[in-house]
Design a protein around this motif. Structure first.
Motif, PDB file in Angstrom:
ATOM      1  N   CYS A   1      34.499 -13.172 -19.599  1.00 43.60           N
ATOM      2  CA  CYS A   1      33.372 -12.259 -19.395  1.00 43.60           C
ATOM      3  C   CYS A   1      33.848 -10.982 -18.693  1.00 43.60           C
ATOM      4  N   ILE A   2      33.384  -9.843 -19.202  1.00 44.40           N
ATOM      5  CA  ILE A   2      33.738  -8.555 -18.600  1.00 44.40           C
ATOM      6  C   ILE A   2      32.625  -8.023 -17.697  1.00 44.40           C
ATOM      7  N   ASN A   3      31.637  -8.867 -17.423  1.00 41.36           N
ATOM      8  CA  ASN A   3      30.524  -8.516 -16.534  1.00 41.36           C
ATOM      9  C   ASN A   3      29.771  -7.266 -16.983  1.00 41.36           C
ATOM     10  N   CYS A   4      29.579  -7.133 -18.287  1.00 38.39           N
ATOM     11  CA  CYS A   4      28.862  -5.957 -18.811  1.00 38.39           C
ATOM     12  C   CYS A   4      27.354  -6.091 -18.635  1.00 38.39           C
ATOM     13  N   GLY A   5      26.854  -7.329 -18.551  1.00 35.13           N
ATOM     14  CA  GLY A   5      25.428  -7.547 -18.343  1.00 35.13           C
ATOM     15  C   GLY A   5      24.570  -7.498 -19.592  1.00 35.13           C
ATOM     16  N   ALA A   6      25.176  -7.374 -20.766  1.00 34.49           N
ATOM     17  CA  ALA A   6      24.398  -7.279 -22.011  1.00 34.49           C
ATOM     18  C   ALA A   6      23.563  -8.528 -22.261  1.00 34.49           C
ATOM     19  N   CYS A   7      24.044  -9.662 -21.843  1.00 31.80           N
ATOM     20  CA  CYS A   7      23.386 -10.938 -22.120  1.00 31.80           C
ATOM     21  C   CYS A   7      22.130 -11.178 -21.273  1.00 31.80           C
TER      22      CYS A   7
ATOM     23  N   ASP B   1      32.527 -12.094 -27.072  1.00 35.04           N
ATOM     24  CA  ASP B   1      32.338 -13.469 -27.562  1.00 35.04           C
ATOM     25  C   ASP B   1      32.656 -14.539 -26.514  1.00 35.04           C
ATOM     26  N   CYS B   2      32.156 -14.340 -25.294  1.00 33.15           N
ATOM     27  CA  CYS B   2      32.416 -15.339 -24.255  1.00 33.15           C
ATOM     28  C   CYS B   2      31.215 -16.246 -23.982  1.00 33.15           C
ATOM     29  N   CYS B   3      30.140 -16.108 -24.749  1.00 32.59           N
ATOM     30  CA  CYS B   3      28.986 -17.007 -24.651  1.00 32.59           C
ATOM     31  C   CYS B   3      29.163 -18.059 -25.746  1.00 32.59           C
ATOM     32  N   ILE B   4      29.560 -19.248 -25.326  1.00 33.31           N
ATOM     33  CA  ILE B   4      29.921 -20.298 -26.285  1.00 33.31           C
ATOM     34  C   ILE B   4      29.182 -21.596 -25.949  1.00 33.31           C
ATOM     35  N   PRO B   5      29.123 -22.541 -26.909  1.00 30.97           N
ATOM     36  CA  PRO B   5      28.482 -23.834 -26.622  1.00 30.97           C
ATOM     37  C   PRO B   5      29.178 -24.553 -25.463  1.00 30.97           C
ATOM     38  N   ASP B   6      28.383 -25.160 -24.606  1.00 29.93           N
ATOM     39  CA  ASP B   6      28.883 -25.900 -23.446  1.00 29.93           C
ATOM     40  C   ASP B   6      28.967 -27.378 -23.812  1.00 29.93           C
ATOM     41  N   GLU B   7      30.165 -27.841 -24.106  1.00 29.63           N
ATOM     42  CA  GLU B   7      30.363 -29.230 -24.542  1.00 29.63           C
ATOM     43  C   GLU B   7      29.954 -30.239 -23.471  1.00 29.63           C
ATOM     44  N   GLU B   8      29.881 -29.820 -22.212  1.00 25.84           N
ATOM     45  CA  GLU B   8      29.493 -30.730 -21.130  1.00 25.84           C
ATOM     46  C   GLU B   8      27.974 -30.879 -21.018  1.00 25.84           C
ATOM     47  N   ASN B   9      27.237 -30.099 -21.788  1.00 25.00           N
ATOM     48  CA  ASN B   9      25.770 -30.145 -21.750  1.00 25.00           C
ATOM     49  C   ASN B   9      25.201 -30.193 -23.157  1.00 25.00           C
ATOM     50  N   GLU B  10      25.544 -31.231 -23.889  1.00 27.91           N
ATOM     51  CA  GLU B  10      25.061 -31.374 -25.265  1.00 27.91           C
ATOM     52  C   GLU B  10      23.624 -31.887 -25.262  1.00 27.91           C
ATOM     53  N   GLU B  11      22.773 -31.224 -26.055  1.00 30.89           N
ATOM     54  CA  GLU B  11      21.377 -31.607 -26.174  1.00 30.89           C
ATOM     55  C   GLU B  11      20.946 -31.437 -27.620  1.00 30.89           C
ATOM     56  N   SER B  12      20.090 -32.326 -28.076  1.00 31.55           N
ATOM     57  CA  SER B  12      19.578 -32.227 -29.444  1.00 31.55           C
ATOM     58  C   SER B  12      18.580 -31.076 -29.530  1.00 31.55           C
ATOM     59  N   GLU B  13      18.285 -30.646 -30.750  1.00 33.20           N
ATOM     60  CA  GLU B  13      17.287 -29.594 -30.942  1.00 33.20           C
ATOM     61  C   GLU B  13      15.935 -30.055 -30.401  1.00 33.20           C
ATOM     62  N   GLU B  14      15.613 -31.322 -30.597  1.00 38.39           N
ATOM     63  CA  GLU B  14      14.353 -31.871 -30.089  1.00 38.39           C
ATOM     64  C   GLU B  14      14.271 -31.739 -28.566  1.00 38.39           C
TER      65      GLU B  14
ATOM     66  N   GLN C   1      20.645 -15.603 -28.126  1.00 36.58           N
ATOM     67  CA  GLN C   1      20.716 -14.151 -28.039  1.00 36.58           C
ATOM     68  C   GLN C   1      21.876 -13.666 -27.176  1.00 36.58           C
ATOM     69  N   CYS C   2      22.263 -14.439 -26.170  1.00 36.49           N
ATOM     70  CA  CYS C   2      23.400 -14.035 -25.335  1.00 36.49           C
ATOM     71  C   CYS C   2      24.667 -13.930 -26.185  1.00 36.49           C
ATOM     72  N   ALA C   3      24.889 -14.928 -27.043  1.00 34.62           N
ATOM     73  CA  ALA C   3      26.063 -14.919 -27.913  1.00 34.62           C
ATOM     74  C   ALA C   3      25.980 -13.789 -28.935  1.00 34.62           C
ATOM     75  N   ALA C   4      24.784 -13.491 -29.402  1.00 30.11           N
ATOM     76  CA  ALA C   4      24.607 -12.444 -30.408  1.00 30.11           C
ATOM     77  C   ALA C   4      24.961 -11.058 -29.875  1.00 30.11           C
ATOM     78  N   VAL C   5      24.722 -10.810 -28.591  1.00 27.59           N
ATOM     79  CA  VAL C   5      24.977  -9.475 -28.035  1.00 27.59           C
ATOM     80  C   VAL C   5      26.276  -9.357 -27.257  1.00 27.59           C
ATOM     81  N   CYS C   6      26.955 -10.448 -26.995  1.00 25.01           N
ATOM     82  CA  CYS C   6      28.166 -10.414 -26.174  1.00 25.01           C
ATOM     83  C   CYS C   6      29.299  -9.675 -26.906  1.00 25.01           C
ATOM     84  N   PRO C   7      29.822  -8.606 -26.301  1.00 24.52           N
ATOM     85  CA  PRO C   7      30.869  -7.835 -26.970  1.00 24.52           C
ATOM     86  C   PRO C   7      32.235  -8.507 -26.982  1.00 24.52           C
TER      87      PRO C   7
END
Length: 116
Positions: A9-15, A91-104, A83-89
């Motif tokens: 993260c470059i601390n740009c704050g876009a997210c 690409d440092c907003c990624i899925p957190d494998e330690e917090n897996e949750e179903s869509e439900e 949206q955080c991943a969509a705007v991150c210049p």
């Protein structure tokens, strides 16, 4: 699963303003469950953890922006993609494998955070 911000993260704050749950905070910033949600007072999260929603919590990271996993719904119920991943210049907003949750579960969390 929740999204996390890596140390690239470059601390740009876009997210931060893109998060519908106010789950993203600047490095070293205290946070509250009540910020950006309808939660107040004593709460019991879907995972059974108990908090006071109005009480300040310690920062999760002191160096880069961070996402509170218990507030992150991957934008389910709001947008088609996180949206955080969509705007991150960088690409440092990624899925957190330690917090897996179903869509439900993510949708249940969304309705818990934003009781109507």
């Amino acid at each position: 699963m929740a999204i996390k911000i890596t140390d690239e993260c470059i601390n740009c704050g876009a997210c931060e303003p893109e998060c519908p749950n106010n789950a993203i905070y600047e490095a070293a910033e205290n946070w509250k469950f009540s910020e950006g949600t309808s939660l107040t007072g004593k709460i019991v999260l879907l995972n059974g953890k108990e908090y006071n929603a109005d009480e300040s919590q310690e920062p999760i990271d002191d160096e880069v922006y961070f996402i509170v996993a218990d507030k992150c719904t991957e934008c389910k119920g709001f947008h088609e993609e996180p949206q955080c991943a969509a705007v991150c210049p960088v690409d440092c907003c990624i899925p957190d494998e330690e917090n897996e949750e179903s869509e439900e579960l993510l949708l249940k969390k969304k309705f818990f955070l934003h009781r109507e």
